[in-house]
Design a protein around this motif. Structure first.
Motif, PDB file in Angstrom:
ATOM      1  N   GLN A 136       0.822  -1.202   0.000  1.00 48.00           N
ATOM      2  CA  GLN A 136       0.000   0.000   0.000  1.00 48.00           C
ATOM      3  C   GLN A 136       0.861   1.258   0.000  1.00 48.00           C
ATOM      4  O   GLN A 136       0.579   2.226  -0.702  1.00 48.00           O
ATOM      5  CB  GLN A 136      -0.915   0.001   1.234  1.00 48.00           C
ATOM      6  CG  GLN A 136      -1.863   1.193   1.317  1.00 48.00           C
ATOM      7  CD  GLN A 136      -2.930   1.175   0.250  1.00 48.00           C
ATOM      8  OE1 GLN A 136      -3.485   0.126  -0.060  1.00 48.00           O
ATOM      9  NE2 GLN A 136      -3.213   2.337  -0.328  1.00 48.00           N
ATOM     10  N   GLY A 137       1.952   1.227   0.781  1.00 48.38           N
ATOM     11  CA  GLY A 137       2.829   2.388   0.848  1.00 48.38           C
ATOM     12  C   GLY A 137       3.463   2.719  -0.484  1.00 48.38           C
ATOM     13  O   GLY A 137       3.524   3.893  -0.887  1.00 48.38           O
ATOM     14  N   PHE A 138       3.953   1.713  -1.182  1.00 54.21           N
ATOM     15  CA  PHE A 138       4.533   1.936  -2.506  1.00 54.21           C
ATOM     16  C   PHE A 138       3.474   2.411  -3.497  1.00 54.21           C
ATOM     17  O   PHE A 138       3.703   3.332  -4.288  1.00 54.21           O
ATOM     18  CB  PHE A 138       5.183   0.652  -3.019  1.00 54.21           C
ATOM     19  CG  PHE A 138       6.594   0.440  -2.570  1.00 54.21           C
ATOM     20  CD1 PHE A 138       7.638   1.120  -3.166  1.00 54.21           C
ATOM     21  CD2 PHE A 138       6.899  -0.447  -1.547  1.00 54.21           C
ATOM     22  CE1 PHE A 138       8.954   0.932  -2.771  1.00 54.21           C
ATOM     23  CE2 PHE A 138       8.197  -0.652  -1.138  1.00 54.21           C
ATOM     24  CZ  PHE A 138       9.242   0.035  -1.749  1.00 54.21           C
ATOM     25  N   ALA A 139       2.298   1.776  -3.471  1.00 50.65           N
ATOM     26  CA  ALA A 139       1.244   2.104  -4.423  1.00 50.65           C
ATOM     27  C   ALA A 139       0.770   3.548  -4.279  1.00 50.65           C
ATOM     28  O   ALA A 139       0.435   4.206  -5.271  1.00 50.65           O
ATOM     29  CB  ALA A 139       0.069   1.147  -4.250  1.00 50.65           C
ATOM     30  N   GLU A 140       0.747   4.044  -3.058  1.00 49.39           N
ATOM     31  CA  GLU A 140       0.317   5.427  -2.844  1.00 49.39           C
ATOM     32  C   GLU A 140       1.253   6.410  -3.544  1.00 49.39           C
ATOM     33  O   GLU A 140       0.801   7.426  -4.098  1.00 49.39           O
ATOM     34  CB  GLU A 140       0.258   5.722  -1.344  1.00 49.39           C
ATOM     35  CG  GLU A 140      -0.920   5.062  -0.639  1.00 49.39           C
ATOM     36  CD  GLU A 140      -0.925   5.317   0.860  1.00 49.39           C
ATOM     37  OE1 GLU A 140       0.001   6.024   1.342  1.00 49.39           O
ATOM     38  OE2 GLU A 140      -1.832   4.818   1.543  1.00 49.39           O
ATOM     39  N   LEU A 141       2.535   6.118  -3.546  1.00 49.58           N
ATOM     40  CA  LEU A 141       3.483   7.008  -4.203  1.00 49.58           C
ATOM     41  C   LEU A 141       3.302   6.994  -5.715  1.00 49.58           C
ATOM     42  O   LEU A 141       3.432   8.031  -6.376  1.00 49.58           O
ATOM     43  CB  LEU A 141       4.914   6.614  -3.842  1.00 49.58           C
ATOM     44  CG  LEU A 141       5.270   6.666  -2.355  1.00 49.58           C
ATOM     45  CD1 LEU A 141       6.751   6.347  -2.158  1.00 49.58           C
ATOM     46  CD2 LEU A 141       4.940   8.016  -1.743  1.00 49.58           C
ATOM     47  N   VAL A 142       2.987   5.821  -6.265  1.00 48.77           N
ATOM     48  CA  VAL A 142       2.708   5.739  -7.702  1.00 48.77           C
ATOM     49  C   VAL A 142       1.457   6.551  -8.030  1.00 48.77           C
ATOM     50  O   VAL A 142       1.428   7.309  -9.010  1.00 48.77           O
ATOM     51  CB  VAL A 142       2.540   4.269  -8.147  1.00 48.77           C
ATOM     52  CG1 VAL A 142       2.148   4.204  -9.624  1.00 48.77           C
ATOM     53  CG2 VAL A 142       3.827   3.486  -7.910  1.00 48.77           C
ATOM     54  N   ALA A 143       0.417   6.401  -7.209  1.00 46.89           N
ATOM     55  CA  ALA A 143      -0.834   7.126  -7.443  1.00 46.89           C
ATOM     56  C   ALA A 143      -0.623   8.636  -7.379  1.00 46.89           C
ATOM     57  O   ALA A 143      -1.270   9.397  -8.122  1.00 46.89           O
ATOM     58  CB  ALA A 143      -1.880   6.694  -6.422  1.00 46.89           C
ATOM     59  N   GLU A 144       0.281   9.069  -6.524  1.00 46.69           N
ATOM     60  CA  GLU A 144       0.558  10.500  -6.384  1.00 46.69           C
ATOM     61  C   GLU A 144       1.480  11.037  -7.475  1.00 46.69           C
ATOM     62  O   GLU A 144       1.663  12.248  -7.598  1.00 46.69           O
ATOM     63  CB  GLU A 144       1.180  10.764  -5.017  1.00 46.69           C
ATOM     64  CG  GLU A 144       0.230  10.497  -3.849  1.00 46.69           C
ATOM     65  CD  GLU A 144       0.939  10.443  -2.513  1.00 46.69           C
ATOM     66  OE1 GLU A 144       2.152  10.762  -2.473  1.00 46.69           O
ATOM     67  OE2 GLU A 144       0.297  10.089  -1.509  1.00 46.69           O
ATOM     68  N   GLY A 145       2.074  10.134  -8.254  1.00 50.69           N
ATOM     69  CA  GLY A 145       2.956  10.556  -9.333  1.00 50.69           C
ATOM     70  C   GLY A 145       4.381  10.842  -8.922  1.00 50.69           C
ATOM     71  O   GLY A 145       5.152  11.402  -9.704  1.00 50.69           O
ATOM     72  N   THR A 146       4.774  10.437  -7.714  1.00 45.53           N
ATOM     73  CA  THR A 146       6.154  10.671  -7.272  1.00 45.53           C
ATOM     74  C   THR A 146       7.054   9.460  -7.488  1.00 45.53           C
ATOM     75  O   THR A 146       8.257   9.534  -7.243  1.00 45.53           O
ATOM     76  CB  THR A 146       6.192  11.075  -5.788  1.00 45.53           C
ATOM     77  OG1 THR A 146       5.541  10.071  -5.004  1.00 45.53           O
ATOM     78  CG2 THR A 146       5.483  12.405  -5.587  1.00 45.53           C
ATOM     79  N   VAL A 147       6.466   8.351  -7.917  1.00 47.94           N
ATOM     80  CA  VAL A 147       7.216   7.139  -8.277  1.00 47.94           C
ATOM     81  C   VAL A 147       6.597   6.561  -9.541  1.00 47.94           C
ATOM     82  O   VAL A 147       5.366   6.597  -9.710  1.00 47.94           O
ATOM     83  CB  VAL A 147       7.183   6.094  -7.140  1.00 47.94           C
ATOM     84  CG1 VAL A 147       7.774   4.764  -7.603  1.00 47.94           C
ATOM     85  CG2 VAL A 147       7.957   6.592  -5.917  1.00 47.94           C
ATOM     86  N   GLY A 148       7.454   6.030 -10.414  1.00 57.10           N
ATOM     87  CA  GLY A 148       6.969   5.404 -11.640  1.00 57.10           C
ATOM     88  C   GLY A 148       6.781   3.913 -11.463  1.00 57.10           C
ATOM     89  O   GLY A 148       5.709   3.439 -11.112  1.00 57.10           O
ATOM     90  N   LEU A 149       7.856   3.146 -11.687  1.00 61.58           N
ATOM     91  CA  LEU A 149       7.807   1.696 -11.573  1.00 61.58           C
ATOM     92  C   LEU A 149       8.258   1.239 -10.188  1.00 61.58           C
ATOM     93  O   LEU A 149       9.018   1.930  -9.513  1.00 61.58           O
ATOM     94  CB  LEU A 149       8.703   1.052 -12.637  1.00 61.58           C
ATOM     95  CG  LEU A 149       8.256   1.232 -14.088  1.00 61.58           C
ATOM     96  CD1 LEU A 149       9.350   0.773 -15.044  1.00 61.58           C
ATOM     97  CD2 LEU A 149       6.970   0.460 -14.345  1.00 61.58           C
TER      98      LEU A 149
END
Length: 328
Positions: free
Chosen positions: A149-162
């Protein structure tokens, strides 16, 4: 240079070079001028994929790491580098205090750590978005669902790609990916493990796992990769720290297997046929194999990098590849 696509989602997948440059010792053992020269030559040759971590290289300074990310940030600013260069970093194994290590005092993979450490990595690198973020080592004290969940939130926010994982048991990777898929969240798509041409023992002592070496790509992981073609393997330590070609670099005891002399003989035979170095044959074998791999190569000089770059266009014939594959 050659390129391949990593990732599956059109919003985050990227084309990267089939050779990745490791920046682990940049800013510590490798001085700034030399690091810049290596980075410049890699980019000049068409390289686009650079690897680092938030804990590189704490063992060189007795600190907590971050020197490699900081150097890459300075290099990016000095060269005007933008998102054409793909930078991967890792979190989870950064020591919480100077003088400690990931064995006794690591940050771990809680949602709080994932968010805060990713933010600090962005600051050091000078980027608004991390192209690829790995879970560096396993965290047995935090629920996998929290990390996912922690990683996925960053992707959703656009601060992480893959997203990626390294040094995890295959079943843990699969569990994390299954949890992500069930929740409709992005999961790990890039895996980073040790892989080379020589086979290594997986049951020997390991400081990360009481049941053996969790960081090497063995049969279980390779079988998993072949059944999941959307996954990408990035291999570290592929040249065995120079042991293929340097007489002063002995092979570790984990390579003391009956297959070792047979495979070394096959490697030398193919190198002689192609006119390439042993290192170049190893890299070409990894890049073009049936479990395609992006080798992660380190370099302490431009000359070392040149040898690795020469492997990208080395085409092994089907007969040469069979000779290497069947050497047992």
């Amino acid at each position: 240079m050659r390129y391949r696509i990593i990732g599956t989602d059109p919003r985050t997948r990227r084309e990267v070079s089939t050779l990745s440059l490791g920046a682990m010792l940049f800013g510590t053992k490798t001085d700034e001028a030399t690091s810049y020269a290596i980075l410049d030559r890699f980019v000049e040759a068409g390289g686009t994929f650079i690897d680092t971590s938030n804990n590189y290289a704490f063992w060189m300074t007795g600190g907590q790491g971050g020197e490699s990310e900081k150097l890459l940030g300075r290099w990016r600013r000095s060269r005007g580098v933008g998102d054409e260069i793909f930078i991967a970093t890792k979190l989870g194994a950064r020591p919480l205090a100077p003088g400690t290590s990931y064995l006794d005092n690591r940050e771990g993979l809680s949602a709080k750590v994932v968010r805060e450490s990713a933010e600090r990595s962005r600051e050091r690198l000078g980027v608004g978005k991390l192209d690829l973020l790995y879970a560096h080592i396993e965290d047995h004290e935090v629920a996998t669902s929290e990390t996912v969940q922690g990683f996925a939130e960053l992707v959703a926010e656009g601060t992480v790609g893959l997203l990626g994982a390294s040094n995890h048991r295959t079943w843990r990777v699969e569990r994390a990916r299954a949890l992500a898929a069930a929740a409709g969240l992005p999961g790990y798509e890039v895996l980073q493990y040790h892989r080379s041409y020589l086979l290594s023992r997986l049951d020997g002592p390991s400081d990360l796992d009481q049941d053996g070496n969790v960081g090497a790509a063995g049969g279980e992981l390779l079988s998993y990769l072949r059944s999941e073609p959307d996954l990408t393997l990035v291999s570290y330590g592929s040249l065995l720290q120079g042991a293929y070609t340097r007489p002063d670099k002995a092979l570790g005891p984990e390579y003391d297997l009956p297959s070792a002399p047979v495979r070394l003989a096959a490697l030398r035979e193919v190198a002689e046929q192609t006119g390439a170095t042993l290192n170049q044959v190893v890299l070409a074998w990894l890049i073009g194999g049936d479990a395609p791999t992006i080798p992660l190569v380190g370099a302490s000089s431009v000359e070392q990098l040149e040898e690795s770059l020469g492997a990208v266009d080395l085409e092994l014939t089907p007969e040469q590849r069979q000779r290497l594959d069947t050497a047992w």
